[in-house]
Design an enzyme around this catalytic site. Structure first.
Site, mmCIF file in Angstrom:
data_model
loop_
_atom_site.group_PDB
_atom_site.id
_atom_site.type_symbol
_atom_site.label_atom_id
_atom_site.label_comp_id
_atom_site.label_asym_id
_atom_site.label_seq_id
_atom_site.Cartn_x
_atom_site.Cartn_y
_atom_site.Cartn_z
ATOM 1 N NE ARG A 50 -3.926 -1.980 2.421
ATOM 2 C CZ ARG A 50 -4.928 -2.016 3.293
ATOM 3 N NH1 ARG A 50 -5.004 -1.094 4.239
ATOM 4 N NH2 ARG A 50 -5.836 -2.972 3.235
ATOM 5 C CG ASP A 52 2.350 5.975 2.614
ATOM 6 O OD1 ASP A 52 1.328 5.296 2.815
ATOM 7 O OD2 ASP A 52 3.315 6.020 3.399
ATOM 8 C CE1 TYR A 112 8.330 0.356 -0.949
ATOM 9 C CE2 TYR A 112 9.084 -1.553 0.299
ATOM 10 C CZ TYR A 112 8.058 -0.774 -0.208
ATOM 11 O OH TYR A 112 6.747 -1.131 0.042
ATOM 12 N NE ARG A 199 7.942 9.044 3.252
ATOM 13 C CZ ARG A 199 6.697 9.528 3.322
ATOM 14 N NH1 ARG A 199 5.656 8.739 3.067
ATOM 15 N NH2 ARG A 199 6.497 10.788 3.667
#
Length: 246
Positions: A50, A52, A112, A199
């Site tokens: 999911r 962002d 990522y 992040r």
């Protein structure tokens, strides 16, 4: 019938992956395209991550379930779906999977990449896909800090508030940083990630590179499980979901 789609998207103009009551989402745009392509056939979609608002993807995985075989041949399905999608979303692959397949539970790991433009002046060609940090960053110190994240750890300090998970323990298989002409790329692979975890790790590494946190403080931050001791949450546009492995 179960089909696993691999899709890429520029998340700039979307309020994330998941469908919302208010706001345009990637899943919403994909569902609209599939409604056109499948001609009224009932279907459901479930993404592996999911992402962002503002986050991008090169290898998002989406489980498409239909009542029967689609009227479009599998080898032509990506092309046909793409004809109904906006230009900032594309299906790159489609394969048959079993009905019991689950894109989240069956995932072995995810990769990522977080990009940082380390320069005093902004680059108009980079702002959509990287976060600018104006102060000089020490690459070697950031690379030294990476080793402390690898392995199984409690990442409670690297999770934004509001997350509802049973456990904050995750395993990071690899974490590395490279730099080319001021563009830093943080590449991380793990078995799963908490809300904003990548992040926040990127923000912590930025503080290491800026001299605010020493690499050997990372284990102490983990042990404290205190979000305030870790770095800030970096902006979403620097993050890209590169691949989900099964």
């Amino acid at each position: 019938m179960g089909i696993l789609l691999t899709i890429a998207y520029d998340g700039t103009n979307y309020n994330g992956w998941q469908i919302q009551k208010n706001g345009v989402t990637v899943c919403g745009a994909l569902s609209e395209a599939l409604t056109q392509v499948l001609g009224g056939e009932n279907f459901s979609v479930l993404g592996a991550s999911r992402t962002d608002a503002g986050v991008h993807a090169l290898g998002q995985r989406v489980h498409l379930m239909t009542e029967g075989e689609t009227r479009v041949p599998l080898e032509k399905l990506p092309q046909v779906i793409n004809s109904a999608l906006p230009r900032d979303i594309a299906v790159n692959d489609a394969i048959i999977v079993s009905d019991s397949f689950h894109p989240i539970r069956d995932a072995k790991s995810k990769t990522y990449v977080y990009k940082i433009h380390n320069h005093l002046h902004r680059n108009p060609l980079m702002w959509r896909y990287s976060a600018q940090v104006k102060t000089p960053l020490n690459l070697k110190m950031m690379q030294s800090a990476c080793e402390y994240f690898v392995g199984e750890h409690d990442f409670a300090a690297f999770c934004s508030t509001g997350s509802s998970v049973n456990s904050t323990v995750r395993t990071i298989y690899s974490l590395s940083i490279s730099e080319n002409d001021g563009l830093m790329e943080i590449c991380i692979n793990g078995n799963g990630f908490l809300y904003n975890m990548v992040r926040i790790i990127a923000g912590t590494l930025v503080e290491v590179g800026g001299g605010k946190i020493h690499p050997n403080q990372i284990p102490e931050i983990m042990k404290a499980k205190d979000r305030t001791q870790a770095g800030k949450t970096m902006p979403p546009q620097g993050l890209t979901l590169v691949e989900v492995f099964y």
